[in-house]
Design an enzyme around this catalytic site. Structure first.
Site, short mmCIF file in Angstrom:
data_model
loop_
_atom_site.label_atom_id
_atom_site.label_comp_id
_atom_site.label_asym_id
_atom_site.label_seq_id
_atom_site.Cartn_x
_atom_site.Cartn_y
_atom_site.Cartn_z
N PHE A 166 0.82 -5.41 0.58
CA PHE A 166 0.25 -5.40 -0.78
C PHE A 166 1.24 -5.81 -1.85
O PHE A 166 0.85 -6.22 -2.94
CB PHE A 166 -0.31 -3.99 -1.11
N LYS A 190 -4.59 -13.01 6.76
CA LYS A 190 -5.22 -11.70 6.50
C LYS A 190 -4.36 -11.03 5.43
O LYS A 190 -3.35 -10.41 5.72
CB LYS A 190 -5.24 -10.87 7.78
N GLU A 193 -5.60 -5.69 1.99
CA GLU A 193 -6.93 -5.31 1.50
C GLU A 193 -6.86 -4.69 0.10
O GLU A 193 -7.87 -4.55 -0.57
CB GLU A 193 -7.60 -4.32 2.49
N SER A 243 5.00 -2.43 6.78
CA SER A 243 5.85 -1.27 7.10
C SER A 243 6.32 -1.38 8.56
O SER A 243 5.69 -2.05 9.38
CB SER A 243 5.06 0.02 6.89
N CYS A 298 10.52 -4.69 -0.96
CA CYS A 298 11.32 -4.46 0.26
C CYS A 298 12.78 -4.75 0.00
O CYS A 298 13.63 -4.40 0.81
CB CYS A 298 10.81 -5.32 1.40
N GLU A 400 11.90 5.47 4.02
CA GLU A 400 11.54 4.54 2.94
C GLU A 400 10.51 5.23 2.04
O GLU A 400 9.46 5.67 2.51
CB GLU A 400 10.93 3.26 3.53
P1 NAD Z 1 1.35 -1.86 5.69
O1 NAD Z 1 2.17 -1.88 6.92
O2 NAD Z 1 0.56 -0.65 5.39
O3 NAD Z 1 0.29 -3.07 5.71
C1 NAD Z 1 0.69 -4.40 5.94
C2 NAD Z 1 -0.47 -5.17 6.55
O4 NAD Z 1 -0.83 -4.58 7.80
C3 NAD Z 1 -1.73 -5.15 5.69
O5 NAD Z 1 -2.33 -6.41 5.73
C4 NAD Z 1 -2.61 -4.09 6.35
O6 NAD Z 1 -3.98 -4.36 6.23
C5 NAD Z 1 -2.19 -4.14 7.81
N1 NAD Z 1 -2.21 -2.83 8.47
C6 NAD Z 1 -2.02 -1.61 7.89
N2 NAD Z 1 -2.06 -0.65 8.84
C7 NAD Z 1 -2.26 -1.26 10.02
C8 NAD Z 1 -2.37 -0.80 11.37
N3 NAD Z 1 -2.28 0.49 11.66
N4 NAD Z 1 -2.57 -1.72 12.34
C9 NAD Z 1 -2.65 -3.04 12.06
N5 NAD Z 1 -2.54 -3.52 10.80
C10 NAD Z 1 -2.34 -2.66 9.79
O7 NAD Z 1 2.34 -2.23 4.49
P2 NAD Z 1 2.01 -2.21 2.94
O8 NAD Z 1 1.88 -0.81 2.48
O9 NAD Z 1 0.93 -3.18 2.62
O10 NAD Z 1 3.37 -2.86 2.36
C11 NAD Z 1 4.53 -2.11 2.12
C12 NAD Z 1 5.49 -2.19 3.27
O11 NAD Z 1 5.84 -3.55 3.54
C13 NAD Z 1 6.82 -1.51 2.98
O12 NAD Z 1 7.24 -0.81 4.11
C14 NAD Z 1 7.77 -2.66 2.67
O13 NAD Z 1 9.14 -2.39 2.89
C15 NAD Z 1 7.26 -3.68 3.62
N6 NAD Z 1 7.65 -5.02 3.21
C16 NAD Z 1 8.61 -5.64 3.97
C17 NAD Z 1 9.05 -6.90 3.61
C18 NAD Z 1 10.09 -7.60 4.42
O14 NAD Z 1 10.24 -8.81 4.26
N7 NAD Z 1 10.81 -6.92 5.30
C19 NAD Z 1 8.51 -7.54 2.48
C20 NAD Z 1 7.53 -6.87 1.75
C21 NAD Z 1 7.10 -5.61 2.13
#
Ligand code: NAD
Length: 505
Positions: A166, A190, A193, A243, A298, A400
């Protein structure tokens, strides 16, 4: 409202009560969701402003089949032909910049300037793809044997998938699909959401730029959609950012299904402040790095390692007024420095760490956890928080938080600071503030982290380098964008050839 102006292809359908619906985008056409839907919030008001569907395995299959069919002709286009289309895409992104930025701020909450900066970082990757003929140039070795030459080709993989978080609704999709299609692949995106409208609009703009139908598709959804994508037999590669727990799930599942995968995870970025650093400069930089985007980056700094108690005391005193004076409010207001968090659930999670930290014995120096700007009581707001005397082993140190919470850890010397960073499970970004070249060089050389800043608190690599952390911040060996992306989105073929003169056959 973001969606008052209907776009040429149409970003959404509005229903009577002003709540819009974000469609999927498959084979160049919008497809309204059927079945389960999820709410989209405006984090600044706390109200539901839209709905997004959850693509089931049937819808995912439609998108993958559209991409698979389009691959046949798209992979046959020349790199210069693709570069021309990507150049038009870049121009359309520039022309539609204001609209894209408004989409980001409305659904994510971040300030317009942060939205603008992150969009620009994504557009820099599109700039890079405009040079794709040169990036796909491969190695040639003549006369490896008598009359024998050898050369390499970088060929596309097929249908690639991108799953994005997000916190960067424009930038991270732009790390993926322009690179993938420039290399001759087709794509199914994808997006998160929580804020899908910007990604949808960008995919529409790609079509306007001349990307043929089916080359870039978009399906919305949550875990159900992701699991259908990463196990689909016709998907060849998966790029994920989110994450660490989900990154690990995506990486292990996709690779178990014989796909190439790269999955980027969470972070806990430390910044070391040495006694010889300019502390005014460091304090200002740290507050920006920790609280911009409400800490939902991140590459945000979430731990300051102060070398020596004097450094810690002075830094905390200098940062305190900067944090309490942060202008907090809706990201759409020009003077605002920090917007709301993305959802009520995430806000509550971040706030829960304030009690955890107090119970663990850290000193809460600035407590903005209950702050709400006047007239925005229902928004997902909190103020900046600062903990001092944080120690390894505390949950506020280990985990985190992904919000506007900064921890100060006090250490006696540089070696202890370095060891702390190297012992942490995350290794995304890090920085050091110092005026000593030898210390800076040793830090850059020895630290076990993928992206390092020297007097630069948020060292995000430019588009012609590559982005990627180490340790639990990544499940892959290959970074995003730059030359790493060329390698990720192509497979290597090496040809060894000999030709005989006709009269010798
Ligand atoms: P998230 O892991 O909750 O969601 C990321 C994506 O995965 C979304 O599209 C979501 O719909 C999907 N998703 C969520 N739960 C899932 C599951 N159980 N199974 C399969 N797909 C699933 O992350 P978020 O809250 O959207 O974003 C924040 C996180 O992203 C933080 O941990 C941040 O550090 C990380 N992030 C990392 C980087 C990097 O380059 N390392 C960059 C940006 C954000």
């Amino acid at each position: 409202m973001v969606h008052e102006t209907q776009d040429s292809v149409g970003a959404s359908q509005k229903s009577g009560n002003d709540v819009y619906t974000v469609p999927h985008f498959i084979g160049g056409k919008k497809l309204l969701p059927q079945g389960r839907t999820l709410d989209i919030y405006n984090p600044a008001t706390g109200s539901v402003i839209g709905q997004v569907g959850v693509a089931n395995s049937h819808t995912v299959d439609q998108a993958v089949q559209a991409a698979k069919s389009a691959f046949i002709s798209w992979s046959g286009t020349t790199p210069p032909q693709r570069a021309k289309i990507l150049f038009r895409f870049k121009t359309l992104l520039e022309q539609n910049r204001d609209q894209l930025i408004r989409y980001i701020t409305q659904e994510h909450g971040k300030t317009l300037s942060e939205a603008q900066g992150s969009l620009q970082r994504g557009m820099d990757v599109v700039d890079f793809t405009c040079g794709i003929p040169s990036h796909l140039k491969s190695a040639y070795a003549g006369d490896v044997g008598t009359g024998v030459d050898s050369y390499s080709l970088y060929q596309p993989l097929g249908v690639c998938v991108g799953i994005t978080p997000f916190n960067f609704p424009a930038m991270i999709p732009l790390w993926m699909f322009p690179m993938a299609i420039a290399c001759g692949n087709t794509f199914v995106l994808k997006p998160s959401e929580k804020d899908p409208s910007c990604a949808l609009r960008m995919v529409e703009l790609a079509k306007e730029a001349g990307v043929p139908e089916g080359v870039v598709n978009l399906v919305n959804g949550d875990r159900e959609t992701v699991d259908a994508l990463i196990t689909h037999p016709d998907v060849k590669a998966v790029s994920f950012v989110g994450s660490s727990t989900v990154a690990e799930h995506v990486y292990t599942t996709a690779t178990a299904h014989h796909k190439r995968a790269q999955a980027f995870g969470g972070a806990k970025n430390h910044c070391v402040v040495m006694p010889d650093a300019d502390l005014d400069q460091a304090a200002q930089a740290l507050v920006t790095a920790a609280y911009d985007c409400a800490g939902e980056r991140c590459m945000a700094i979430s731990v300051v390692i102060a070398v020596g108690d004097q450094v810690a005391d002075k830094l905390v005193e200098k940062m305190k007024p900067l944090i309490t004076n942060l202008k907090i409010g809706p990201g759409s207001k020009a003077e605002v420095q920090m917007g709301p968090l993305v959802t009520r659930e995430h806000l509550e999670k971040v706030k829960s760490y304030i009690n955890i930290g107090k119970q663990e014995g850290a000193t809460l120096v600035v407590d903005g956890s209950e702050y709400k700007p006047a007239e925005h009581r229902q928004g997902f707001f909190m103020g900046g928080c600062l903990f001092d005397h944080v120690k390894p082993g505390m949950r506020i140190y280990n985990e985190e938080i992904f919000g506007p919470v900064l921890s100060v850890v006090r250490v006696p010397d540089f070696e202890t600071a370095l060891q702390l960073i190297n012992d942490h499970e995350y290794g995304n970004g890090t920085a050091i503030f110092t005026n000593d070249g030898y210390t800076a060089r040793t830090f850059a050389d020895k630290v076990q982290v993928g992206m390092v800043g020297v007097n630069v608190p948020v060292p995000v690599p430019v588009a012609y380098h590559s982005f990627g952390g180490w340790k639990r911040s990544i499940f892959s060996d290959i970074g995003m964008y730059g030359n790493d992306a060329i390698r990720f989105y192509t497979k290597l073929k090496t040809v060894t050839q000999r030709w005989f003169a006709k009269d010798k056959i």
